[in-house]
Motif scaffolding. Structure first.
Motif, PDB file in Angstrom:
ATOM      1  N   ARG A 162      58.027 -55.269 -92.588  1.00 23.27           N
ATOM      2  CA  ARG A 162      58.603 -53.992 -92.937  1.00 23.27           C
ATOM      3  C   ARG A 162      57.730 -53.237 -93.931  1.00 23.27           C
ATOM      4  O   ARG A 162      56.884 -53.802 -94.603  1.00 23.27           O
ATOM      5  CB  ARG A 162      59.999 -54.193 -93.556  1.00 23.27           C
ATOM      6  CG  ARG A 162      60.953 -54.876 -92.612  1.00 23.27           C
ATOM      7  CD  ARG A 162      62.133 -55.430 -93.381  1.00 23.27           C
ATOM      8  NE  ARG A 162      61.704 -56.160 -94.566  1.00 23.27           N
ATOM      9  CZ  ARG A 162      61.149 -57.367 -94.509  1.00 23.27           C
ATOM     10  NH1 ARG A 162      60.954 -57.964 -93.371  1.00 23.27           N
ATOM     11  NH2 ARG A 162      60.796 -57.996 -95.605  1.00 23.27           N
ATOM     12  N   GLU A 163      58.006 -51.967 -94.053  1.00 21.80           N
ATOM     13  CA  GLU A 163      57.372 -51.128 -95.051  1.00 21.80           C
ATOM     14  C   GLU A 163      58.442 -50.613 -95.993  1.00 21.80           C
ATOM     15  O   GLU A 163      59.591 -50.439 -95.630  1.00 21.80           O
ATOM     16  CB  GLU A 163      56.664 -49.944 -94.397  1.00 21.80           C
ATOM     17  CG  GLU A 163      55.521 -50.365 -93.466  1.00 21.80           C
ATOM     18  CD  GLU A 163      54.835 -49.181 -92.847  1.00 21.80           C
ATOM     19  OE1 GLU A 163      55.335 -48.070 -93.075  1.00 21.80           O
ATOM     20  OE2 GLU A 163      53.831 -49.353 -92.172  1.00 21.80           O
ATOM     21  N   THR A 164      58.029 -50.351 -97.222  1.00 20.96           N
ATOM     22  CA  THR A 164      58.938 -49.744 -98.182  1.00 20.96           C
ATOM     23  C   THR A 164      58.462 -48.346 -98.505  1.00 20.96           C
ATOM     24  O   THR A 164      57.286 -48.001 -98.346  1.00 20.96           O
ATOM     25  CB  THR A 164      59.006 -50.569 -99.482  1.00 20.96           C
ATOM     26  OG1 THR A 164      57.688 -50.675-100.008  1.00 20.96           O
ATOM     27  CG2 THR A 164      59.558 -51.947 -99.207  1.00 20.96           C
ATOM     28  N   THR A 165      59.368 -47.566 -98.985  1.00 27.71           N
ATOM     29  CA  THR A 165      59.025 -46.215 -99.403  1.00 27.71           C
ATOM     30  C   THR A 165      58.294 -46.258-100.726  1.00 27.71           C
ATOM     31  O   THR A 165      58.308 -47.266-101.427  1.00 27.71           O
ATOM     32  CB  THR A 165      60.307 -45.374 -99.537  1.00 27.71           C
ATOM     33  OG1 THR A 165      61.102 -45.953-100.566  1.00 27.71           O
ATOM     34  CG2 THR A 165      61.087 -45.365 -98.237  1.00 27.71           C
ATOM     35  N   PRO A 166      57.639 -45.175-101.134  1.00 25.23           N
ATOM     36  CA  PRO A 166      56.912 -45.195-102.413  1.00 25.23           C
ATOM     37  C   PRO A 166      57.786 -45.537-103.592  1.00 25.23           C
ATOM     38  O   PRO A 166      57.304 -46.042-104.590  1.00 25.23           O
ATOM     39  CB  PRO A 166      56.366 -43.757-102.503  1.00 25.23           C
ATOM     40  CG  PRO A 166      56.251 -43.291-101.084  1.00 25.23           C
ATOM     41  CD  PRO A 166      57.401 -43.933-100.365  1.00 25.23           C
ATOM     42  N   ASP A 205      64.142 -62.073 -89.452  1.00 25.67           N
ATOM     43  CA  ASP A 205      63.383 -60.843 -89.702  1.00 25.67           C
ATOM     44  C   ASP A 205      62.936 -60.716 -91.153  1.00 25.67           C
ATOM     45  O   ASP A 205      62.349 -59.714 -91.533  1.00 25.67           O
ATOM     46  CB  ASP A 205      64.195 -59.617 -89.290  1.00 25.67           C
ATOM     47  CG  ASP A 205      65.519 -59.486 -90.045  1.00 25.67           C
ATOM     48  OD1 ASP A 205      65.765 -60.293 -90.956  1.00 25.67           O
ATOM     49  OD2 ASP A 205      66.301 -58.587 -89.702  1.00 25.67           O
ATOM     50  N   GLY A 206      63.218 -61.725 -91.967  1.00 25.28           N
ATOM     51  CA  GLY A 206      62.796 -61.714 -93.364  1.00 25.28           C
ATOM     52  C   GLY A 206      63.810 -61.141 -94.328  1.00 25.28           C
ATOM     53  O   GLY A 206      63.597 -61.178 -95.542  1.00 25.28           O
ATOM     54  N   TYR A 207      64.929 -60.628 -93.828  1.00 22.31           N
ATOM     55  CA  TYR A 207      65.952 -60.056 -94.693  1.00 22.31           C
ATOM     56  C   TYR A 207      66.945 -61.125 -95.146  1.00 22.31           C
ATOM     57  O   TYR A 207      67.211 -62.098 -94.429  1.00 22.31           O
ATOM     58  CB  TYR A 207      66.717 -58.944 -93.968  1.00 22.31           C
ATOM     59  CG  TYR A 207      65.978 -57.628 -93.886  1.00 22.31           C
ATOM     60  CD1 TYR A 207      66.183 -56.646 -94.844  1.00 22.31           C
ATOM     61  CD2 TYR A 207      65.074 -57.372 -92.852  1.00 22.31           C
ATOM     62  CE1 TYR A 207      65.513 -55.436 -94.776  1.00 22.31           C
ATOM     63  CE2 TYR A 207      64.404 -56.165 -92.780  1.00 22.31           C
ATOM     64  CZ  TYR A 207      64.632 -55.213 -93.747  1.00 22.31           C
ATOM     65  OH  TYR A 207      63.962 -54.014 -93.685  1.00 22.31           O
ATOM     66  N   HIS A 237      60.309 -60.754 -97.928  1.00 22.37           N
ATOM     67  CA  HIS A 237      59.624 -61.698 -97.059  1.00 22.37           C
ATOM     68  C   HIS A 237      59.137 -61.009 -95.794  1.00 22.37           C
ATOM     69  O   HIS A 237      59.777 -60.084 -95.280  1.00 22.37           O
ATOM     70  CB  HIS A 237      60.548 -62.856 -96.698  1.00 22.37           C
ATOM     71  CG  HIS A 237      60.824 -63.785 -97.841  1.00 22.37           C
ATOM     72  ND1 HIS A 237      59.846 -64.564 -98.418  1.00 22.37           N
ATOM     73  CD2 HIS A 237      61.979 -64.054 -98.519  1.00 22.37           C
ATOM     74  CE1 HIS A 237      60.383 -65.282 -99.400  1.00 22.37           C
ATOM     75  NE2 HIS A 237      61.671 -64.984 -99.485  1.00 22.37           N
ATOM     76  N   THR A 238      58.011 -61.474 -95.275  1.00 22.75           N
ATOM     77  CA  THR A 238      57.443 -60.903 -94.062  1.00 22.75           C
ATOM     78  C   THR A 238      57.692 -61.765 -92.834  1.00 22.75           C
ATOM     79  O   THR A 238      57.377 -61.345 -91.720  1.00 22.75           O
ATOM     80  CB  THR A 238      55.919 -60.704 -94.218  1.00 22.75           C
ATOM     81  OG1 THR A 238      55.304 -61.964 -94.503  1.00 22.75           O
ATOM     82  CG2 THR A 238      55.635 -59.729 -95.359  1.00 22.75           C
ATOM     83  N   SER A 246      60.433 -69.059 -97.300  1.00 22.06           N
ATOM     84  CA  SER A 246      60.158 -68.369 -96.048  1.00 22.06           C
ATOM     85  C   SER A 246      58.998 -68.983 -95.281  1.00 22.06           C
ATOM     86  O   SER A 246      58.178 -69.733 -95.831  1.00 22.06           O
ATOM     87  CB  SER A 246      59.857 -66.892 -96.338  1.00 22.06           C
ATOM     88  OG  SER A 246      59.375 -66.212 -95.206  1.00 22.06           O
ATOM     89  N   ALA A 247      58.937 -68.620 -93.991  1.00 17.31           N
ATOM     90  CA  ALA A 247      57.797 -69.000 -93.158  1.00 17.31           C
ATOM     91  C   ALA A 247      56.530 -68.277 -93.566  1.00 17.31           C
ATOM     92  O   ALA A 247      55.453 -68.604 -93.066  1.00 17.31           O
ATOM     93  CB  ALA A 247      58.117 -68.709 -91.691  1.00 17.31           C
ATOM     94  N   ASP A 248      56.627 -67.306 -94.465  1.00 16.38           N
ATOM     95  CA  ASP A 248      55.417 -66.653 -94.974  1.00 16.38           C
ATOM     96  C   ASP A 248      54.768 -67.450 -96.103  1.00 16.38           C
ATOM     97  O   ASP A 248      53.841 -66.973 -96.758  1.00 16.38           O
ATOM     98  CB  ASP A 248      55.709 -65.223 -95.427  1.00 16.38           C
ATOM     99  CG  ASP A 248      56.707 -65.149 -96.593  1.00 16.38           C
ATOM    100  OD1 ASP A 248      56.952 -66.177 -97.246  1.00 16.38           O
ATOM    101  OD2 ASP A 248      57.257 -64.049 -96.822  1.00 16.38           O
ATOM    102  N   SER A 249      55.272 -68.679 -96.344  1.00 19.45           N
ATOM    103  CA  SER A 249      54.702 -69.630 -97.320  1.00 19.45           C
ATOM    104  C   SER A 249      54.980 -69.262 -98.766  1.00 19.45           C
ATOM    105  O   SER A 249      54.357 -69.820 -99.676  1.00 19.45           O
ATOM    106  CB  SER A 249      53.187 -69.817 -97.112  1.00 19.45           C
ATOM    107  OG  SER A 249      52.923 -70.264 -95.799  1.00 19.45           O
ATOM    108  N   THR A 250      55.895 -68.337 -99.007  1.00 14.80           N
ATOM    109  CA  THR A 250      56.250 -67.984-100.384  1.00 14.80           C
ATOM    110  C   THR A 250      57.731 -68.221-100.625  1.00 14.80           C
ATOM    111  O   THR A 250      58.545 -68.241 -99.698  1.00 14.80           O
ATOM    112  CB  THR A 250      55.947 -66.501-100.686  1.00 14.80           C
ATOM    113  OG1 THR A 250      56.863 -65.664 -99.962  1.00 14.80           O
ATOM    114  CG2 THR A 250      54.518 -66.145-100.318  1.00 14.80           C
TER     115      THR A 250
END
Length: 434
Positions: A14-18, A304-306, A328-329, A346-350
């Motif tokens: 996902r992307e976040t807003t500024p 989905d990381g949420y 998480h990604t 997470s599966a993103d290793s963090t």
């Protein structure tokens, strides 16, 4: 425990807003298949020691963490810090589950060994062995240790302190030969799951042990005689996680992208558990669950990381969707909670550490980086092993598919630590069964 031999799902990044807030639309995976990490891009550690590899960075510097506001969170006025205080590698393969109780930490892997670690030294002080391999889920309740294995059976040990700490095996669930006897007489209540067990949960006050499986069912076992008293056809897809509240309400999470809420009714002879509520997780398979200590919030981690969460009302059928924690990604594989902290792996290793503030919002305190593979399990407890300090410590233990067990310490000034209000001013409404 997830099946590790099936195809990869698509993981949404996902992307976040500024401003750090969530986008208006979630990007989600709608896959209902188990993730496979056989091709996950990480290099497994080499076993350079015949027993274990200790890389404990006791002298490593503290890492200050100044988080930005995530979705549904607020920026803290003071920063937290964290560090890895111990890292251990054994020749047990992937670490699949962790449990804590009676001053010990228990770790299970895809070998046939459960290792016992003494606190606060975090030194190995014993082992539990079975004739089969792969410990997929564990729970510790009072002096009992419950471990589910890859053969679909649950072994039970009792801790004793006669002439030192010992663990005596009490039972195997289901009992040997029970499935054959019941097959002959045409009953299936004593038969073990038709698929691998993924999670177990215990309700000691009701003398009940729950087990969930990829076969889409939940089995209810009476602890005192190891008998299956009910089989719940719970979900339309494999079940990944179970958690039971102090009031006896059972929560189950599945690849069908729902969390279902069950209550036991003792006046019914044929159907003891009834579905009272279905919570949807925005179309993404739910892999893990955790409840806060006061049972006030339920968290569910998705592929989905949420991390979605729900506020609980006065009654079990009153749950209000609170929002989602994002960061998480890849798939969230494990969750743990203690006091005002929520820990996700997470599966993103963090691993990420979240704090619930007084206003009910969540702040991300730290991102724990160091594993070289998906993080499968985590536990957490407060304090620097019981010491009274000017700061608040949260000690976290994480186990990964890279075979490494790590212990972390996250520090936060007490002045910035809030306490969660159980209701948080929310207006609860009763959700209809889905």
């Amino acid at each position: 425990m997830s099946s590790l031999d099936s195809p990869n799902p698509s993981f949404a990044i996902r992307e976040t807003t500024p401003t750090g807030t969530a986008p208006s639309t979630f990007l989600r995976s709608i896959s209902t298949k188990e993730p496979s990490f056989s091709t996950f891009p990480y290099s497994p550690p080499r076993f350079s020691s015949p027993i274990s590899l200790h890389t404990s960075p006791l002298s490593s510097p503290r890492h200050p963490f100044n988080p930005t506001a995530a979705a549904g969170s607020s920026s803290p006025e003071t920063s937290s810090s964290y560090r890895c205080i111990s890292s251990v590698l054994k020749k047990d393969g992937q670490i699949l589950c962790i449990a804590v109780g009676n001053g010990f930490i228990y770790t299970g892997s895809d070998s046939n060994v459960i290792r016992i670690w003494k606190q606060p030294e975090f030194t190995e002080c014993g082992r539990l062995k079975a004739k089969t391999s792969m410990v997929v889920a564990m729970e510790v309740s009072h002096d009992r240790v419950y471990a589910a294995y890859g053969d679909g059976k649950i072994r039970v040990w009792r801790s004793t302190w006669d002439s030192g700490v010992k663990h005596v095996k009490l039972a195997t669930i289901p009992k040997t030969g029970g499935a054959v006897r019941n097959l002959i007489v045409g009953k299936d209540k004593m038969m073990k799951h038709m698929g691998p067990i993924t999670s177990i949960a215990i309700n000691v006050s009701d003398d009940t042990l729950y087990s969930a499986s990829l076969d889409k069912t939940i089995k209810v076992w009476r602890i005192r005689d190891s008998k299956c008293i009910e089989t719940i056809q719970a979900h339309s897809e494999p079940i990944n996680a179970l958690v039971v509240a102090d009031d006896g309400v059972l929560y189950s999470a599945s690849d069908d992208a729902t969390v279902r809420v069950w209550r036991r009714y003792f006046y019914s002879e044929n159907q003891l558990h009834t579905l009272i509520l279905t919570l949807t997780a925005k179309y993404s398979p739910v892999k893990t669950l955790t409840l806060t200590l006061d049972d006030g919030l339920l968290y569910g981690g998705c592929t989905d990381g949420y991390i979605h969460y729900w506020h609980k009302g006065w009654f079990s059928s009153q749950l209000q969707y609170g929002g989602a924690l994002q960061g998480h990604t890849h798939a969230v594989m494990c969750l743990a909670s203690v006091a005002n902290y929520v820990i996700s792996g997470s599966a993103d290793s963090t691993s990420r550490v979240w704090a619930r503030e007084q206003d009910g919002r969540h702040t991300m305190l730290a991102v724990l980086v160091g594993h070289r593979g998906p993080i499968r399990c985590a536990i957490a407890f407060l304090g620097r092993f019981g010491e009274e300090t000017e700061d608040e410590y949260c000690t976290i233990c994480t186990g990964s598919l890279d075979g490494v067990l790590k212990m972390w310490r996250v520090t936060r000034p007490k002045s910035s630590c809030g306490h969660l209000n159980k209701t948080n001013g929310h207006e609860y409404f009763e959700l209809q069964e889905g």
